[in-house]
Motif scaffolding. Structure first.
Motif, PDB file in Angstrom:
ATOM      1  N   HIS A   1      -7.206  15.317  -5.942  1.00  0.00           N
ATOM      2  CA  HIS A   1      -7.381  13.941  -5.463  1.00  0.00           C
ATOM      3  C   HIS A   1      -6.756  12.960  -6.461  1.00  0.00           C
ATOM      4  O   HIS A   1      -6.912  13.135  -7.677  1.00  0.00           O
ATOM      5  CB  HIS A   1      -8.877  13.639  -5.295  1.00  0.00           C
ATOM      6  CG  HIS A   1      -9.123  12.391  -4.502  1.00  0.00           C
ATOM      7  ND1 HIS A   1      -9.027  11.133  -5.051  1.00  0.00           N
ATOM      8  CD2 HIS A   1      -9.424  12.209  -3.188  1.00  0.00           C
ATOM      9  CE1 HIS A   1      -9.274  10.223  -4.112  1.00  0.00           C
ATOM     10  NE2 HIS A   1      -9.518  10.859  -2.969  1.00  0.00           N
ATOM     11  N   PRO A   2      -6.063  11.917  -5.983  1.00  0.00           N
ATOM     12  CA  PRO A   2      -5.445  10.959  -6.911  1.00  0.00           C
ATOM     13  C   PRO A   2      -6.446  10.338  -7.893  1.00  0.00           C
ATOM     14  O   PRO A   2      -6.082  10.031  -9.032  1.00  0.00           O
ATOM     15  CB  PRO A   2      -4.864   9.890  -5.977  1.00  0.00           C
ATOM     16  CG  PRO A   2      -4.571  10.627  -4.719  1.00  0.00           C
ATOM     17  CD  PRO A   2      -5.675  11.648  -4.581  1.00  0.00           C
TER      18      PRO A   2
ATOM     19  N   CYS B   1      -9.577   4.659   3.417  1.00  0.00           N
ATOM     20  CA  CYS B   1      -9.917   5.416   2.208  1.00  0.00           C
ATOM     21  C   CYS B   1     -10.455   4.434   1.163  1.00  0.00           C
ATOM     22  O   CYS B   1      -9.810   3.417   0.874  1.00  0.00           O
ATOM     23  CB  CYS B   1      -8.666   6.117   1.682  1.00  0.00           C
ATOM     24  SG  CYS B   1      -8.937   6.855   0.062  1.00  0.00           S
TER      25      CYS B   1
ATOM     26  N   PHE C   1     -10.498   4.633  -1.906  1.00  0.00           N
ATOM     27  CA  PHE C   1      -9.684   4.570  -3.123  1.00  0.00           C
ATOM     28  C   PHE C   1      -8.336   3.873  -2.876  1.00  0.00           C
ATOM     29  O   PHE C   1      -7.579   3.614  -3.816  1.00  0.00           O
ATOM     30  CB  PHE C   1      -9.460   6.002  -3.652  1.00  0.00           C
ATOM     31  CG  PHE C   1      -8.838   6.062  -5.019  1.00  0.00           C
ATOM     32  CD1 PHE C   1      -9.428   5.428  -6.106  1.00  0.00           C
ATOM     33  CD2 PHE C   1      -7.647   6.744  -5.230  1.00  0.00           C
ATOM     34  CE1 PHE C   1      -8.850   5.465  -7.370  1.00  0.00           C
ATOM     35  CE2 PHE C   1      -7.054   6.794  -6.497  1.00  0.00           C
ATOM     36  CZ  PHE C   1      -7.662   6.151  -7.566  1.00  0.00           C
ATOM     37  N   ALA C   2      -8.046   3.549  -1.609  1.00  0.00           N
ATOM     38  CA  ALA C   2      -6.709   3.037  -1.256  1.00  0.00           C
ATOM     39  C   ALA C   2      -6.240   1.843  -2.106  1.00  0.00           C
ATOM     40  O   ALA C   2      -5.090   1.824  -2.552  1.00  0.00           O
ATOM     41  CB  ALA C   2      -6.662   2.698   0.226  1.00  0.00           C
TER      42      ALA C   2
ATOM     43  N   CYS D   1      -4.877   3.320  -5.265  1.00  0.00           N
ATOM     44  CA  CYS D   1      -4.138   4.587  -5.191  1.00  0.00           C
ATOM     45  C   CYS D   1      -2.628   4.339  -5.179  1.00  0.00           C
ATOM     46  O   CYS D   1      -2.130   3.513  -4.417  1.00  0.00           O
ATOM     47  CB  CYS D   1      -4.549   5.350  -3.935  1.00  0.00           C
ATOM     48  SG  CYS D   1      -3.706   6.934  -3.786  1.00  0.00           S
TER      49      CYS D   1
ATOM     50  N   TYR E   1      -0.494   6.352  -4.079  1.00  0.00           N
ATOM     51  CA  TYR E   1       0.133   7.075  -2.969  1.00  0.00           C
ATOM     52  C   TYR E   1      -0.287   6.524  -1.604  1.00  0.00           C
ATOM     53  O   TYR E   1       0.013   7.130  -0.578  1.00  0.00           O
ATOM     54  CB  TYR E   1      -0.269   8.560  -3.027  1.00  0.00           C
ATOM     55  CG  TYR E   1       0.050   9.217  -4.352  1.00  0.00           C
ATOM     56  CD1 TYR E   1       1.332   9.678  -4.625  1.00  0.00           C
ATOM     57  CD2 TYR E   1      -0.934   9.363  -5.327  1.00  0.00           C
ATOM     58  CE1 TYR E   1       1.625  10.272  -5.846  1.00  0.00           C
ATOM     59  CE2 TYR E   1      -0.650   9.953  -6.545  1.00  0.00           C
ATOM     60  CZ  TYR E   1       0.630  10.408  -6.801  1.00  0.00           C
ATOM     61  OH  TYR E   1       0.920  10.991  -8.002  1.00  0.00           O
ATOM     62  N   ALA E   2      -1.026   5.402  -1.600  1.00  0.00           N
ATOM     63  CA  ALA E   2      -1.594   4.904  -0.337  1.00  0.00           C
ATOM     64  C   ALA E   2      -0.490   4.553   0.666  1.00  0.00           C
ATOM     65  O   ALA E   2       0.551   4.008   0.302  1.00  0.00           O
ATOM     66  CB  ALA E   2      -2.464   3.688  -0.619  1.00  0.00           C
TER      67      ALA E   2
ATOM     68  N   CYS F   1      -3.870   5.299   5.299  1.00  0.00           N
ATOM     69  CA  CYS F   1      -4.995   5.284   4.348  1.00  0.00           C
ATOM     70  C   CYS F   1      -5.822   4.007   4.498  1.00  0.00           C
ATOM     71  O   CYS F   1      -7.013   3.991   4.204  1.00  0.00           O
ATOM     72  CB  CYS F   1      -4.488   5.373   2.912  1.00  0.00           C
ATOM     73  SG  CYS F   1      -3.369   6.735   2.623  1.00  0.00           S
TER      74      CYS F   1
ATOM     75  N   PRO G   1     -10.679   9.164   5.277  1.00  0.00           N
ATOM     76  CA  PRO G   1     -10.449  10.619   5.194  1.00  0.00           C
ATOM     77  C   PRO G   1     -11.758  11.400   5.105  1.00  0.00           C
ATOM     78  O   PRO G   1     -12.725  10.925   4.516  1.00  0.00           O
ATOM     79  CB  PRO G   1      -9.633  10.776   3.902  1.00  0.00           C
ATOM     80  CG  PRO G   1      -9.885   9.552   3.107  1.00  0.00           C
ATOM     81  CD  PRO G   1     -10.333   8.461   4.029  1.00  0.00           C
TER      82      PRO G   1
ATOM     83  N   CYS H   1      -8.716  13.420   0.996  1.00  0.00           N
ATOM     84  CA  CYS H   1      -7.450  12.676   0.917  1.00  0.00           C
ATOM     85  C   CYS H   1      -6.557  13.140   2.065  1.00  0.00           C
ATOM     86  O   CYS H   1      -6.436  14.338   2.310  1.00  0.00           O
ATOM     87  CB  CYS H   1      -6.774  12.944  -0.427  1.00  0.00           C
ATOM     88  SG  CYS H   1      -5.117  12.257  -0.543  1.00  0.00           S
ATOM     89  N   HIS H   2      -5.911  12.187   2.747  1.00  0.00           N
ATOM     90  CA  HIS H   2      -5.030  12.552   3.864  1.00  0.00           C
ATOM     91  C   HIS H   2      -3.806  13.334   3.391  1.00  0.00           C
ATOM     92  O   HIS H   2      -3.242  14.122   4.132  1.00  0.00           O
ATOM     93  CB  HIS H   2      -4.521  11.281   4.570  1.00  0.00           C
ATOM     94  CG  HIS H   2      -5.602  10.497   5.255  1.00  0.00           C
ATOM     95  ND1 HIS H   2      -6.496  11.068   6.120  1.00  0.00           N
ATOM     96  CD2 HIS H   2      -5.906   9.168   5.195  1.00  0.00           C
ATOM     97  CE1 HIS H   2      -7.322  10.123   6.576  1.00  0.00           C
ATOM     98  NE2 HIS H   2      -6.983   8.961   6.023  1.00  0.00           N
ATOM     99  N   TYR H   3      -3.365  13.062   2.166  1.00  0.00           N
ATOM    100  CA  TYR H   3      -2.046  13.572   1.755  1.00  0.00           C
ATOM    101  C   TYR H   3      -2.087  14.479   0.522  1.00  0.00           C
ATOM    102  O   TYR H   3      -1.072  14.653  -0.143  1.00  0.00           O
ATOM    103  CB  TYR H   3      -1.113  12.378   1.474  1.00  0.00           C
ATOM    104  CG  TYR H   3      -0.932  11.495   2.679  1.00  0.00           C
ATOM    105  CD1 TYR H   3      -0.226  11.946   3.788  1.00  0.00           C
ATOM    106  CD2 TYR H   3      -1.492  10.216   2.719  1.00  0.00           C
ATOM    107  CE1 TYR H   3      -0.080  11.151   4.912  1.00  0.00           C
ATOM    108  CE2 TYR H   3      -1.348   9.411   3.841  1.00  0.00           C
ATOM    109  CZ  TYR H   3      -0.646   9.886   4.937  1.00  0.00           C
ATOM    110  OH  TYR H   3      -0.504   9.103   6.046  1.00  0.00           O
TER     111      TYR H   3
ATOM    112  N   ILE I   1       0.980  15.574  -2.694  1.00  0.00           N
ATOM    113  CA  ILE I   1       0.999  14.825  -3.963  1.00  0.00           C
ATOM    114  C   ILE I   1       1.237  15.769  -5.137  1.00  0.00           C
ATOM    115  O   ILE I   1       0.531  16.762  -5.295  1.00  0.00           O
ATOM    116  CB  ILE I   1      -0.333  14.058  -4.147  1.00  0.00           C
ATOM    117  CG1 ILE I   1      -0.426  12.961  -3.082  1.00  0.00           C
ATOM    118  CG2 ILE I   1      -0.449  13.470  -5.551  1.00  0.00           C
ATOM    119  CD1 ILE I   1      -1.777  12.290  -2.996  1.00  0.00           C
TER     120      ILE I   1
HETATM  121  S1  SF4 Z   1      -6.198   9.075   1.457  1.00  0.00           S
HETATM  122 FE1  SF4 Z   1      -4.443   7.833   0.875  1.00  0.00          FE
HETATM  123  S2  SF4 Z   1      -5.315   6.202  -0.405  1.00  0.00           S
HETATM  124 FE2  SF4 Z   1      -6.846   7.803  -0.237  1.00  0.00          FE
HETATM  125  S3  SF4 Z   1      -6.528   9.052  -2.025  1.00  0.00           S
HETATM  126 FE3  SF4 Z   1      -5.330   9.970  -0.389  1.00  0.00          FE
HETATM  127  S4  SF4 Z   1      -3.278   9.072  -0.551  1.00  0.00           S
HETATM  128 FE4  SF4 Z   1      -4.682   7.820  -1.775  1.00  0.00          FE
END
Ligand code: SF4
Ligand code: SF4
Length: 489
Positions: A44-45, A83, A85-86, A89, A91-92, A96, A101, A113-115, A119
């Motif tokens: 997770h980021p 999210c 954390f967006a 983040c 990577y948002a 997000c 998520p 996390c969607h991605y 990452i």
């Molecule tokens: S869902 Fe999107 S904003 Fe949230 S941690 Fe993952 S990449 Fe970052």
């Protein structure tokens, strides 16, 4: 077979005591995995960001950097719909911001996390706002700004007996600081470590002038500072400032942030009256708080923001020496990284000398050019920080290092359990103060009896590194390193 749930923000403790780890952010579990997975391959980021905030033991400010996570945790009533954390983040994406998520399985761990699978933390580059400034080596040949020679601080203790109350009993003293001798070159940082009650805070209070010393010499900028504040010139008070562990205790709750920072400028007349507001805003920006904070009250600030105000206030008189007493101990790792970067930046910019007390030896190693190890009021070892963390060590330094929680579950660390508790400073053990607990004194030809009666000599390892011990240098050099970091670390 008791299961333990351990809640902490100290990643070193997590690595040391936990098998499985759940990482929480803004009220949600964002990642769950084994301790090895969390540290080796965080998914997770937010977890990746946390790990970038903590110094590894052995890392220094010259060769590694700490990256705080930008922004702040949202308050419970302002959490984002997507999210959580967006907003912080790197990577948002649009999705997000809209879609919350779920915690889902990925390669045997759980991550929200969607991605996460896309990452790659190795490819991460720091956003400009969190990239710390480059740090230059302190000039070890610079003139000493602070020099102590045999400094003592004793407190008289009055017992409860009638003889004591009438002043007829034998006087008793807490020997809080015993014969401290060292000097600090201008622009360098001396870290001071030791267990609670070892005298490090008393030493700092004596230097800042909150207490007068009992005997010995102390000179700052060549001026005698053995007396307390009431005997010091305004110039010396101005040049010596302090950052406290708990900024709340030193802030007037009814003064705004601007007023708190302006007070030293007014008192020392370092800034013309009409320019004070402008200078305060400059300092607020230097500590990464905007001008909007000028009219806020302490109760409207987070812990990290209060500590920044404390640092700005310590800087307001542009001092030559700042004494930092556990300035980051109560802060979360991201705020801790931001405050450490800020102190480094200030030191680079103004050439400020620092005394830095912390109980986290990784942080002290990262931040300091020199380290002093104290036990029961006595400095046991002092030298360049790289020398303190490798043999030859003082037996007490060796034991302290064996107890450091290291944020690396694969590191190998010797565990040395010291017998008994720290003796009372009212009646410290004769000879070497550490002899009641020292696991190494049997190595002496007499089995360590000399340690019970005779004060140890200083063993000079190099010109700058000395150890207070009866053991000969060859024996101290033969100690195995306490910590062997993992290859990846
Ligand atoms: S869902 Fe999107 S904003 Fe949230 S941690 Fe993952 S990449 Fe970052
Ligand atoms: S002087 Fe003796 S008791 Fe003290 S640290 Fe050295 S070996 Fe241990």
């Amino acid at each position: 077979d008791t299961a333990i749930m351990y809640i902490t923000h100290n990643l070193g403790v997590v690595a040391r005591v936990c098998n499985r780890v759940g990482v929480m952010y803004a009220g949600e579990m964002v990642e769950r995995a084994t301790v090895e997975e969390i540290f080796a391959t965080p998914q997770h980021p937010y977890t990746q960001g946390l790990i970038r905030c903590v110094p590894r033991l052995g890392a220094t400010k010259l060769e590694s950097v700490l990256y705080p996570i930008r922004g702040r945790v949202p308050p419970p009533d302002k959490r984002p719909v997507g999210c959580v954390f967006a907003p912080r983040c790197d990577y948002a994406r649009d999705r997000c911001l809209e879609e919350h998520p779920d915690l889902r399985p990925l390669n045997g761990i759980m991550v929200r996390c969607h991605y996460a699978e896309e990452i790659d933390p190795q490819a991460w580059t720091p956003p400009e706002e969190v990239a710390p400034p480059p740090v230059a080596t302190a000039d070890r040949q610079a003139e000493p700004i602070l020099e102590l020679n045999g400094l003592r601080k004793y407190y008289r203790v009055v017992g409860n007996s009638l003889r004591d109350v009438l002043g007829l009993g034998e006087p008793k003293y807490v020997k809080a600081v015993e014969g401290a001798t060292f000097s600090v070159p201008k622009g360098a940082t001396l870290g001071i470590v030791g267990e609670s009650g070892c005298g490090k805070s008393t030493l700092v209070k004596t230097i800042i002038g909150l207490e007068a010393s009992t005997s010995g010499e102390a000179r700052f900028l060549g001026v005698d500072i053995t007396q307390d504040l009431s005997h010091r010139s305004e110039e010396i008070i101005r040049e010596l400032q302090m950052v406290f562990q708990n900024p709340d205790s030193t802030m007037n709750p009814s003064y705004t942030v601007g007023q708190q920072i302006a007070r030293p400028m007014q008192r020392f007349k370092t800034v013309p009256k009409e320019r004070i507001r402008q200078e305060v805003i400059k300092l607020l920006e230097a500590v990464r708080l905007s001008a909007n904070y000028y009219d806020r009250l302490p109760r409207q600030l987070s812990g990290g923001e209060k500590q920044r105000v404390g640092i700005a206030r310590a800087l307001a008189s542009y001092p030559d020496l700042i004494l930092c007493d556990e300035p980051v101990s109560a802060l979360d790792v991201s705020v801790q990284a931001a405050v450490l970067n800020l102190l480094l930046e200030i030191q680079q910019k103004y050439g400020t000398t620092m005394l830095f007390i912390a109980h986290d030896l990784s942080v002290v190693r990262f931040f300091s050019d020199y380290v002093a190890v104290m036990y029961l009021g006595q400095i046991m070892e002092i030298g360049p920080s790289e020398a303190i963390y490798a043999p030859p060590y003082h037996p007490y330094t060796e034991a302290l290092l064996s107890a450091v929680p290291i944020p690396d579950p694969k590191a190998r660390q010797k565990h040395i359990r010291l017998a008994g508790t720290v003796p009372s400073a009212i009646n410290p053990p004769p000879g070497c103060r550490f002899h009641t607990r020292c696991p190494r004194r049997q190595l002496l030809p007499d089995g360590g009896q000399i340690c019970e009666t005779e004060e140890p000599p200083w063993r000079q390892v190099t010109e700058e590194h000395r150890i207070f011990c009866h053991l000969p240098l060859e024996t101290l050099r033969s100690f195995e390193p306490v910590i062997t970091p993992s290859v990846e670390a």
